[in-house]
Each structure stands twice: as C-alpha cells, then as structure tokens.
Scaffold this active site. Structure first.
Site, PDB file in Angstrom:
ATOM      1  N   ARG A  92      -6.013 -24.088  30.922  1.00  0.00           N
ATOM      2  CA  ARG A  92      -5.085 -24.620  30.046  1.00  0.00           C
ATOM      3  C   ARG A  92      -5.323 -25.978  29.860  1.00  0.00           C
ATOM      4  O   ARG A  92      -5.409 -26.490  30.858  1.00  0.00           O
ATOM      5  CB  ARG A  92      -3.577 -24.241  30.829  1.00  0.00           C
ATOM      6  CG  ARG A  92      -2.661 -25.051  30.016  1.00  0.00           C
ATOM      7  CD  ARG A  92      -1.314 -24.903  30.565  1.00  0.00           C
ATOM      8  NE  ARG A  92      -0.275 -25.802  29.980  1.00  0.00           N
ATOM      9  CZ  ARG A  92       0.687 -26.715  30.444  1.00  0.00           C
ATOM     10  NH1 ARG A  92       0.594 -26.789  31.663  1.00  0.00           N
ATOM     11  NH2 ARG A  92       1.243 -27.428  29.568  1.00  0.00           N
ATOM     12  N   HIS A 136       1.182 -32.297  24.633  1.00  0.00           N
ATOM     13  CA  HIS A 136       1.458 -32.882  26.258  1.00  0.00           C
ATOM     14  C   HIS A 136       1.528 -34.075  26.311  1.00  0.00           C
ATOM     15  O   HIS A 136       0.609 -34.955  26.925  1.00  0.00           O
ATOM     16  CB  HIS A 136       0.375 -32.437  27.192  1.00  0.00           C
ATOM     17  CG  HIS A 136       0.652 -32.202  28.514  1.00  0.00           C
ATOM     18  ND1 HIS A 136       0.633 -31.298  29.223  1.00  0.00           N
ATOM     19  CD2 HIS A 136       1.036 -33.131  29.392  1.00  0.00           C
ATOM     20  CE1 HIS A 136       0.522 -31.437  30.651  1.00  0.00           C
ATOM     21  NE2 HIS A 136       1.014 -32.567  30.827  1.00  0.00           N
ATOM     22  N   GLU A 181       6.979 -29.309  28.765  1.00  0.00           N
ATOM     23  CA  GLU A 181       8.090 -29.995  29.578  1.00  0.00           C
ATOM     24  C   GLU A 181       8.895 -30.899  28.536  1.00  0.00           C
ATOM     25  O   GLU A 181       9.016 -32.174  28.805  1.00  0.00           O
ATOM     26  CB  GLU A 181       7.361 -30.813  30.552  1.00  0.00           C
ATOM     27  CG  GLU A 181       6.775 -29.943  31.661  1.00  0.00           C
ATOM     28  CD  GLU A 181       6.201 -30.857  32.957  1.00  0.00           C
ATOM     29  OE1 GLU A 181       6.301 -32.033  32.818  1.00  0.00           O
ATOM     30  OE2 GLU A 181       5.855 -30.231  33.962  1.00  0.00           O
ATOM     31  N   ASN A 308       6.585 -24.336  35.086  1.00  0.00           N
ATOM     32  CA  ASN A 308       5.993 -25.531  35.813  1.00  0.00           C
ATOM     33  C   ASN A 308       6.980 -25.845  36.896  1.00  0.00           C
ATOM     34  O   ASN A 308       8.052 -26.005  36.817  1.00  0.00           O
ATOM     35  CB  ASN A 308       5.764 -26.883  35.164  1.00  0.00           C
ATOM     36  CG  ASN A 308       4.550 -26.866  34.148  1.00  0.00           C
ATOM     37  OD1 ASN A 308       4.161 -25.618  33.978  1.00  0.00           O
ATOM     38  ND2 ASN A 308       4.431 -27.952  33.136  1.00  0.00           N
ATOM     39  N   TYR A 310       6.920 -27.535  41.009  1.00  0.00           N
ATOM     40  CA  TYR A 310       6.410 -28.295  42.036  1.00  0.00           C
ATOM     41  C   TYR A 310       7.367 -28.400  43.364  1.00  0.00           C
ATOM     42  O   TYR A 310       6.939 -28.360  44.547  1.00  0.00           O
ATOM     43  CB  TYR A 310       5.950 -29.728  41.629  1.00  0.00           C
ATOM     44  CG  TYR A 310       4.817 -29.698  40.672  1.00  0.00           C
ATOM     45  CD1 TYR A 310       3.577 -29.713  40.932  1.00  0.00           C
ATOM     46  CD2 TYR A 310       5.059 -29.476  39.454  1.00  0.00           C
ATOM     47  CE1 TYR A 310       2.733 -30.166  39.971  1.00  0.00           C
ATOM     48  CE2 TYR A 310       4.264 -29.557  38.129  1.00  0.00           C
ATOM     49  CZ  TYR A 310       3.120 -29.896  38.735  1.00  0.00           C
ATOM     50  OH  TYR A 310       1.982 -29.867  37.696  1.00  0.00           O
ATOM     51  N   GLU A 370       2.071 -24.652  35.824  1.00  0.00           N
ATOM     52  CA  GLU A 370       1.602 -25.603  36.514  1.00  0.00           C
ATOM     53  C   GLU A 370       2.178 -25.424  37.870  1.00  0.00           C
ATOM     54  O   GLU A 370       3.375 -25.229  38.046  1.00  0.00           O
ATOM     55  CB  GLU A 370       2.097 -26.949  35.983  1.00  0.00           C
ATOM     56  CG  GLU A 370       1.313 -27.432  34.991  1.00  0.00           C
ATOM     57  CD  GLU A 370       1.884 -29.132  34.482  1.00  0.00           C
ATOM     58  OE1 GLU A 370       2.535 -29.639  35.241  1.00  0.00           O
ATOM     59  OE2 GLU A 370       1.767 -29.335  33.147  1.00  0.00           O
TER      60      GLU A 370
HETATM   61  O1  IFM Z   1       0.747 -34.487  35.954  1.00  0.00           O
HETATM   62  C1  IFM Z   1       2.021 -33.996  35.408  1.00  0.00           C
HETATM   63  C2  IFM Z   1       1.885 -32.964  34.239  1.00  0.00           C
HETATM   64  O2  IFM Z   1       1.192 -33.878  33.135  1.00  0.00           O
HETATM   65  C3  IFM Z   1       2.945 -32.593  33.902  1.00  0.00           C
HETATM   66  N1  IFM Z   1       3.731 -31.703  34.646  1.00  0.00           N
HETATM   67  C4  IFM Z   1       4.007 -32.505  36.278  1.00  0.00           C
HETATM   68  C5  IFM Z   1       2.412 -32.957  36.436  1.00  0.00           C
HETATM   69  C6  IFM Z   1       2.539 -33.743  37.845  1.00  0.00           C
HETATM   70  O3  IFM Z   1       3.488 -34.756  37.795  1.00  0.00           O
END
Ligand code: IFM
Length: 470
Positions: A92, A136, A181, A308, A310, A370
């Site tokens: 990606r 992006h 995002e 995405n 985290y 992500e």
């Molecule tokens: O690096 C970023 C990415 O560009 C978008 N999502 C979160 C990642 C980590 O912060």
C-alpha cells in the site's frame, strides 16, 4: 551473508497462528508518499501543504521535513526488491497529488504519473499487488491557498485528479483507497492545527471533514469508470475503540461522545448516510453545510473499508458533559505498556473494532490498512536491528485478527505500518515505525528482526496453505 540468507534466520515464527488465516489472505506493508519519497523539488512536483507546514518554525520536531525522507523516489526498485524478499503479497503506497498536478488542478506532469506507473509495474513484476491511496495528506499548496478542505471546490478537484490517475493505472492497481484518515485531515489539520495546514477552527474542522468525505463520494464513480473488474475501491479510516474506566453514568455518557467523535464521525455517513446525531452539538459547532445529494454520494457502496488501528482510548466521565474531543481520557493506565508514540498497546482493541464494524455496518470486506508501533531502534552498524517489542506487537495484533475472523468478520488482508522508517509528520524522524530500518545518513535499508519475523510468518502462512490444498 545475502539478504535472502538473512531472511531465513528464524526469529520466532508461529506456524499455528499462520494456519488460522483463510486462503487468499493478503499480507502487506504500507507507506505514504510524503513520508518516504523525498525528491520534493524534482520532475516538476508542486509544493504540498506538508512542505509548507514543515518549513514553519516550531511545527515539526527539530525542523525535520520530507525533502529527502527515505529517498524512495530514487530507491524505488531496491525497495520493491526488498518487499519481494520479505514475501509481501501487497504493498500500500500513496500517490502525491502535487507530483501529478502541481497546482492541484489543470496541468498534468507526465513524470509524476510515470513514476507511479513504474512503481506499479515493478510491483506486478514481482507478484505484489499494488494498493494505491490517492490522498495521504499532501494537498497541493495552491489548493490550500484557495481554502483547502474548507472549500467544496477542493472535493471536485480531487475527483478530477482521482479520475486521471485511475485512467492511467486502472488496469493494474488491485486496490484503490480514496482518502487516508479523514479524522486526521479534519481534526489534526483544521481543528487543532498540529498537522498541515495548521488551522485551528472548530467549525472549519467539521466543514473540512464533510468536504473530504464529499471528495471520496465524488471520486468513487470516476475511479470505477476506469478500473478493471476485479479491482476494489474503498476508503481508509482510523479507529480508536473506547472503553469505560468505571461504571458511573457520566462515564457511559462520555463514552458515547468519545465513540461518536473517534469512530462514528465518518463510518455513520459512509454506511448510514448521516452523521452521528449528537456529534456536532457535542463538538460545540453547527452541522457542516451539506448540500442536496451529498450524503447519497458519500454513502454509495464501497468494496472495502480500510481500518487503521494502533491503540484505544479509556474514558473516565466528567462531572459536566465535556465537548466530545475533550472527553477525559485515562492515561497512564495502570499496568499498561506504551509505544514511543505514547499509545497503549492493546491488541484486543483491534479485534473489537473489526467485530464492531462487522456487526454495526455489515461492511462487505475489511482490510487492516495500517497497524504497527514506534519503538526506539538501534542499528548495530553490522546488519542487525533487534526490535523484540515490535515482534511481540505484530504477533499479538495478528493474533487479534484471528479472533475477529472467528466471529465472522470479512477480513481480507493486513498491512503493517510501516514497511520502512519514515517521516512521522509532526514527530519528524524521531519515531521509527518500520519493519525495515533506514539509516538516514546513508539511506541504507536494514531489515529489522520484526521484518525477518514478518517474512517468516508470511512464509509459514503460504506453506500451511499449500498443505491445506494438498
Ligand atoms: O504515520 C502515520 C500514517 O501516515 C497515518 N496513520 C498513522 C501513522 C502513525 O502515526
């Protein structure tokens, strides 16, 4: 020792885990143009809002910027070789709008399209499926000067740009992601100004959010008109699942706000055709200006949703209702572990968000576009970067995927963030997310232990699939 030999080093694979994934599951890695490409003044590329923002004193850690980054623009072929050695099934990447149209509309730079065409062809030659993100975050500065995402016109310009890229690459790209995002674009960029273009305007933030979604909706049919029948078109959103710190009614109330703000702001319009009922009031703003037909465009069917994720948020209710973005988030959480970004490591959150998307919206297909972690990594100067915490992070989050699959979630792939260390926006180069280490002084690539682990894991997956078929 060759890289291929290095990749054979066992760093703790988990065959049983690999065997739990279905046939055809895609294992990939992700990056984004401004974070890795560099070459910002080459081949006619226009200025982006991130060039401008990074050049503004005090906005980015130590004044870092993307002018060289990981030099991917010049080392693309080597990077694709590395992806092939890792055994990636998909990559990606994002396309830099100012490389294609320096001013965001009108004149098209042939060299820009040529670069992405070469990338796509190089990937395909290695059997790696290209997943292209059209936006992006590197908006052409000229469009920002005309109002950026605060203006509807930007959405129309985006749809034109999306069409011309699809016209050129539509016969070869497997996955299309319109926008990455919207939450970050709107809130971080126009709400609190910690990302480009650095605006701080509560009302502007929700207007920008709507225009970004409109851009997605306008672009969808324009992309579909040119892509091949098997290509999938979708959008990527970021999610922070919310959990209560206690059982008080104030906490329940604030949980709903945190959820509307952190998760439903963009999923409700996409899948239900309206924004969350109380969101704008809870943000202390008016509804954005929505014209007739906007919501129908935004909620047109997509082939997949990119997720995405985290971390999570833990909410403790306040005495008086806060504004949604000021919910009391508990940190630190006793006993929790954090990455270098200060984000709690919570794999269960990934399962929960995937299951929630499946149950709440019956999303036809999901990809984790992500997931990953920043840690302090040190290269020993001799081909080795030990990053055991990232190996654990990846294994635990991949295991979290199996729990979602077991609950019927239509999950089709996983992209680690990130393939390589890169420019982490306002954090500059201080945070390393890659499974490949970049020595910025020499632009040498060194596969970290996590990269070796991921490669081994993918190989185990392929072997278990072959055994199942035999
Ligand atoms: O690096 C970023 C990415 O560009 C978008 N999502 C979160 C990642 C980590 O912060």
């Amino acid at each position: 020792m060759s890289i291929a030999d290095e990749l054979r080093i066992q760093t703790g694979t988990d065959r049983a885990l690999a065997a739990r994934f279905p046939q055809g599951f895609l294992w990939g890695a992700a990056t984004a143009s401004y974070q890795i490409e560099g070459a910002v003044n080459e081949d006619g590329r226009g200025v982006s809002i991130w060039d401008t923002f990074a050049a503004t004193p005090g906005k980015v850690f130590q004044g870092d910027n993307g002018s060289v980054a990981a030099n991917h623009y010049h080392q693309m072929a080597e990077d694709v070789d590395l992806m092939a050695q890792l055994g990636l099934g998909a990559y990606r990447f994002s396309i830099a709008w100012p490389r294609i149209q320096p001013d965001g509309r009108g004149a098209v730079i042939a060299a820009g399209l040529d670069f992405y065409e070469r990338l796509v062809d190089t990937l395909l030659a290695k059997g790696i499926q290209p997943f292209a993100t059209l936006y992006h975050w590197d908006l052409p500065q000229q469009l920002e000067d005309e109002g950026g995402w605060l203006k509807r016109e930007t959405a129309y310009a985006f749809a034109d740009y999306a069409e011309l890229v699809a016209k050129r690459l539509g016969d070869r790209v497997a996955g299309w992601i319109t926008i990455n995002e919207p939450w970050c674009i709107a809130y971080l960029g126009y709400g609190i100004g910690i990302h480009a273009p650095g605006k701080r305007d509560r009302q502007g933030c929700v207007e920008a959010g709507h225009h970004v979604m409109l851009a997605h909706g306008l672009a969808l049919p324009r992309i579909r008109a040119y892509v091949n029948a098997s290509a999938k078109v979708g959008i990527t959103l970021n999610f922070s699942p919310a959990y209560p710190a206690d059982e008080r009614p104030e906490t329940q109330r604030d949980m709903a706000l945190a959820d509307d703000f952190g998760n439903r702001w963009f999923t409700d319009p996409l899948f239900k055709g309206h924004y969350p009922e109380h969101l704008f009031e809870a943000l202390g703003v008016n509804s954005p200006t929505i014209e007739e037909g906007d919501m129908a465009l935004i909620s047109a069917p997509i082939d997949f949703l990119g997720v995405n994720n985290y971390s999570r948020v833990v909410v403790r209710g306040l005495e008086k209702p806060p504004l949604a973005d000021a919910c009391h988030i508990v940190a630190p959480i006793p006993g929790a572990c954090y990455t270098e970004m200060g984000w709690e490591i919570f794999p269960q959150g990934l399962t929960d968000i995937l299951v929630w998307l499946h149950q709440e919206y019956a999303v036809p297909a999901l990809y984790v576009t992500e997931n990953g972690a920043a840690f302090v990594d040190t290269w020993d100067g001799n081909g080795h970067v030990s990053d055991p915490r990232r190996v654990d992070y990846l294994r635990d989050h991949i295991e979290a995927l199996t729990k979602a699959l077991e609950q019927g979630v239509a999950l089709e792939g996983y992209f680690v963030w990130s393939l390589m260390d890169n420019f982490e926006w306002a954090e500059g180069y201080s945070k390393r997310f890659g499974v490949v280490y970049i020595d910025y002084a020499t632009q040498q690539r060194i596969v970290k232990d996590s990269g070796h682990w991921y490669a081994d894991f993918i190989r185990e997956y392929q072997q278990t699939q072959m055994e199942k078929r035999a």
